[in-house]
Design a protein around this motif. Structure first.
Motif, mmCIF file in Angstrom:
data_model
loop_
_atom_site.group_PDB
_atom_site.id
_atom_site.type_symbol
_atom_site.label_atom_id
_atom_site.label_comp_id
_atom_site.label_asym_id
_atom_site.label_seq_id
_atom_site.Cartn_x
_atom_site.Cartn_y
_atom_site.Cartn_z
ATOM 1 N N LEU A 106 0.839 -1.204 0.000
ATOM 2 C CA LEU A 106 0.000 0.000 0.000
ATOM 3 C C LEU A 106 0.874 1.253 0.000
ATOM 4 C CD1 LEU A 106 -2.976 1.040 0.277
ATOM 5 C CD2 LEU A 106 -2.561 1.109 2.738
ATOM 6 N N SER A 107 0.553 2.201 -0.863
ATOM 7 C CA SER A 107 1.315 3.456 -0.948
ATOM 8 C C SER A 107 0.442 4.644 -0.558
ATOM 9 C CB SER A 107 1.831 3.668 -2.371
ATOM 10 O OG SER A 107 0.751 3.940 -3.259
ATOM 11 N N ILE A 108 1.085 5.741 -0.251
ATOM 12 C CA ILE A 108 0.347 6.971 0.071
ATOM 13 C C ILE A 108 -0.459 7.410 -1.145
ATOM 14 C CG2 ILE A 108 0.594 9.422 0.636
ATOM 15 C CD1 ILE A 108 2.908 8.590 2.516
ATOM 16 N N LYS A 109 0.120 7.269 -2.321
ATOM 17 C CA LYS A 109 -0.604 7.647 -3.548
ATOM 18 C C LYS A 109 -1.887 6.825 -3.696
ATOM 19 C CE LYS A 109 -0.129 8.243 -8.484
ATOM 20 N NZ LYS A 109 0.708 8.170 -9.654
ATOM 21 N N GLU A 110 -1.809 5.528 -3.412
ATOM 22 C CA GLU A 110 -2.998 4.675 -3.493
ATOM 23 C C GLU A 110 -4.042 5.114 -2.453
ATOM 24 O OE1 GLU A 110 -4.289 -0.028 -3.056
ATOM 25 O OE2 GLU A 110 -2.166 0.464 -3.258
ATOM 26 N N ILE A 111 -3.574 5.458 -1.270
ATOM 27 C CA ILE A 111 -4.496 5.937 -0.222
ATOM 28 C C ILE A 111 -5.190 7.215 -0.680
ATOM 29 C CG2 ILE A 111 -4.639 6.882 2.120
ATOM 30 C CD1 ILE A 111 -2.271 5.004 2.850
ATOM 31 N N GLN A 112 -4.414 8.144 -1.259
ATOM 32 C CA GLN A 112 -5.003 9.400 -1.744
ATOM 33 C C GLN A 112 -6.033 9.132 -2.846
ATOM 34 O OE1 GLN A 112 -1.261 11.282 -2.681
ATOM 35 N NE2 GLN A 112 -1.373 12.600 -0.864
ATOM 36 N N GLU A 113 -5.729 8.177 -3.721
ATOM 37 C CA GLU A 113 -6.668 7.818 -4.784
ATOM 38 C C GLU A 113 -7.976 7.279 -4.204
ATOM 39 O OE1 GLU A 113 -6.600 8.173 -8.236
ATOM 40 O OE2 GLU A 113 -4.914 9.490 -7.750
ATOM 41 N N CYS A 114 -7.890 6.514 -3.118
ATOM 42 C CA CYS A 114 -9.095 6.008 -2.448
ATOM 43 C C CYS A 114 -9.966 7.162 -1.959
ATOM 44 C CB CYS A 114 -8.727 5.105 -1.270
ATOM 45 S SG CYS A 114 -8.213 3.459 -1.750
ATOM 46 N N GLY A 115 -9.323 8.288 -1.653
ATOM 47 C CA GLY A 115 -10.065 9.458 -1.187
ATOM 48 C C GLY A 115 -11.103 9.926 -2.185
ATOM 49 N N LYS A 116 -10.846 9.712 -3.463
ATOM 50 C CA LYS A 116 -11.800 10.121 -4.504
ATOM 51 C C LYS A 116 -13.114 9.355 -4.376
ATOM 52 C CE LYS A 116 -8.167 11.501 -7.656
ATOM 53 N NZ LYS A 116 -7.414 11.164 -8.863
ATOM 54 N N GLY A 135 -8.802 9.021 11.605
ATOM 55 C CA GLY A 135 -8.692 8.333 10.337
ATOM 56 C C GLY A 135 -7.366 8.615 9.658
ATOM 57 N N ILE A 136 -7.382 8.546 8.366
ATOM 58 C CA ILE A 136 -6.159 8.557 7.574
ATOM 59 C C ILE A 136 -6.096 9.846 6.758
ATOM 60 C CG2 ILE A 136 -4.909 7.326 5.772
ATOM 61 C CD1 ILE A 136 -6.189 4.747 6.912
ATOM 62 N N ARG A 137 -5.155 10.704 7.142
ATOM 63 C CA ARG A 137 -5.048 12.029 6.522
ATOM 64 C C ARG A 137 -4.861 11.990 5.005
ATOM 65 N NH1 ARG A 137 -0.729 16.107 8.772
ATOM 66 N NH2 ARG A 137 0.487 15.632 6.931
ATOM 67 N N PRO A 138 -3.979 11.156 4.436
ATOM 68 C CA PRO A 138 -3.850 11.184 2.973
ATOM 69 C C PRO A 138 -5.147 10.848 2.243
ATOM 70 C CG PRO A 138 -1.994 10.008 3.945
ATOM 71 C CD PRO A 138 -2.977 10.265 5.049
ATOM 72 N N LEU A 139 -5.972 9.985 2.808
ATOM 73 C CA LEU A 139 -7.252 9.658 2.190
ATOM 74 C C LEU A 139 -8.157 10.893 2.224
ATOM 75 C CD1 LEU A 139 -9.241 6.429 2.394
ATOM 76 C CD2 LEU A 139 -10.420 8.569 2.753
ATOM 77 N N LEU A 140 -8.199 11.573 3.347
ATOM 78 C CA LEU A 140 -9.027 12.766 3.476
ATOM 79 C C LEU A 140 -8.532 13.884 2.570
ATOM 80 C CD1 LEU A 140 -9.519 12.632 7.337
ATOM 81 C CD2 LEU A 140 -11.178 11.979 5.563
ATOM 82 N N GLU A 141 -7.204 14.032 2.460
ATOM 83 C CA GLU A 141 -6.629 15.048 1.572
ATOM 84 C C GLU A 141 -6.974 14.761 0.112
ATOM 85 O OE1 GLU A 141 -2.655 16.263 4.162
ATOM 86 O OE2 GLU A 141 -2.549 14.575 2.762
ATOM 87 N N GLY A 142 -7.046 13.481 -0.256
ATOM 88 C CA GLY A 142 -7.368 13.096 -1.626
ATOM 89 C C GLY A 142 -8.849 13.152 -1.954
ATOM 90 N N SER A 143 -9.664 13.406 -0.947
ATOM 91 C CA SER A 143 -11.120 13.447 -1.152
ATOM 92 C C SER A 143 -11.577 14.851 -1.525
ATOM 93 C CB SER A 143 -11.836 13.013 0.131
ATOM 94 O OG SER A 143 -11.825 14.054 1.096
ATOM 95 N N ALA A 144 -12.850 14.963 -1.855
ATOM 96 C CA ALA A 144 -13.438 16.275 -2.156
ATOM 97 C C ALA A 144 -13.403 17.195 -0.941
ATOM 98 C CB ALA A 144 -14.867 16.102 -2.647
ATOM 99 N N LEU A 145 -13.262 16.641 0.255
ATOM 100 C CA LEU A 145 -13.175 17.474 1.457
ATOM 101 C C LEU A 145 -11.857 18.244 1.515
ATOM 102 C CD1 LEU A 145 -14.477 14.944 4.158
ATOM 103 C CD2 LEU A 145 -15.746 16.820 3.080
ATOM 104 N N GLY A 146 -10.784 17.641 0.985
ATOM 105 C CA GLY A 146 -9.450 18.196 1.106
ATOM 106 C C GLY A 146 -9.329 19.638 0.658
ATOM 107 N N SER A 147 -9.972 19.991 -0.426
ATOM 108 C CA SER A 147 -9.841 21.354 -0.963
ATOM 109 C C SER A 147 -10.575 22.396 -0.126
ATOM 110 C CB SER A 147 -10.351 21.397 -2.408
ATOM 111 O OG SER A 147 -11.742 21.119 -2.448
#
Length: 189
Positions: A75-85, A117-129
């Motif tokens: 599992l990578s941070i990039k994959e976690i961020q992608e899950c955020g979508k 929870g997991i910050r990279p996932l939240l950052e990669g989500s619509a909430l992040g912006s």
């Protein structure tokens, strides 16, 4: 001029219907019900043996066990961020449009997430912006070769939420509180 106000949100069962780390588990084929049952069972065993291990730490330890030895291996941070979508699948009705609407009403409101929870996932989500700050678990991915997460970098358990709220209160001010407690509103389940 209106006072600046800091809104602070929990995520799971506050902005979304469910536990957002389940998105990662589901994407990797981990049985979600079994995972959370294992977390609960470990917590019960810890309690029965006289330990007072925080359930948030148990979940994080079980998550890292899956990264090292189970279906989350690689599992990578990039994959976690992608899950955020995919977080939009779990939003309660009106989220994230709520943040745009609120900005139109009062641009002096800033938004922050404080999650177990997991910050990279939240950052990669619509909430992040929409967020000024996001507090959640983070991971090292540069301790070994490759992109796989290696270790826990920071935690944000339920007992650490108060320090996160204090950090938000200080904001960017060097002379006091940018957002005194009277100018903060916390939303949680």
């Amino acid at each position: 001029m209106k006072n600046k106000i800091a809104f602070v949100y929990d995520v799971d069962y506050t902005l979304i219907d469910g536990y957002h780390p389940s998105l990662i588990l589901n994407n990797r084929g981990v049985d979600i019900n079994s995972f959370w049952k294992n977390v609960s069972d470990i917590q019960k065993n810890e309690k029965a043996s006289g330990e007072k291990t925080n359930v948030d730490i148990v979940y994080l330890a079980h998550f890292m066990h899956e990264v090292r030895y189970g279906k989350l291996n690689g599992l990578s941070i990039k994959e976690i961020q992608e899950c955020g979508k995919e977080l939009n699948k779990l939003f309660y009705p009106g989220i994230p449009k709520f943040f745009d609407n609120l900005k139109k009403i009062n641009p002096n409101i800033i938004h922050n997430l404080v999650s177990v929870g997991i910050r990279p996932l939240l950052e990669g989500s619509a909430l992040g912006s929409h967020m000024q700050q996001i507090f959640g678990y983070t991971f090292f991915d540069d301790l070994t070769e490759g992109d796989t997460i290696d270790e826990i970098k920071s935690t944000s358990s339920s007992s650490e939420k108060i320090p996160a709220i204090v950090a938000i209160s200080y904001g960017k001010s060097e002379t006091g509180f940018e957002f005194p407690i009277k100018d903060m509103i916390y939303f949680g389940d």
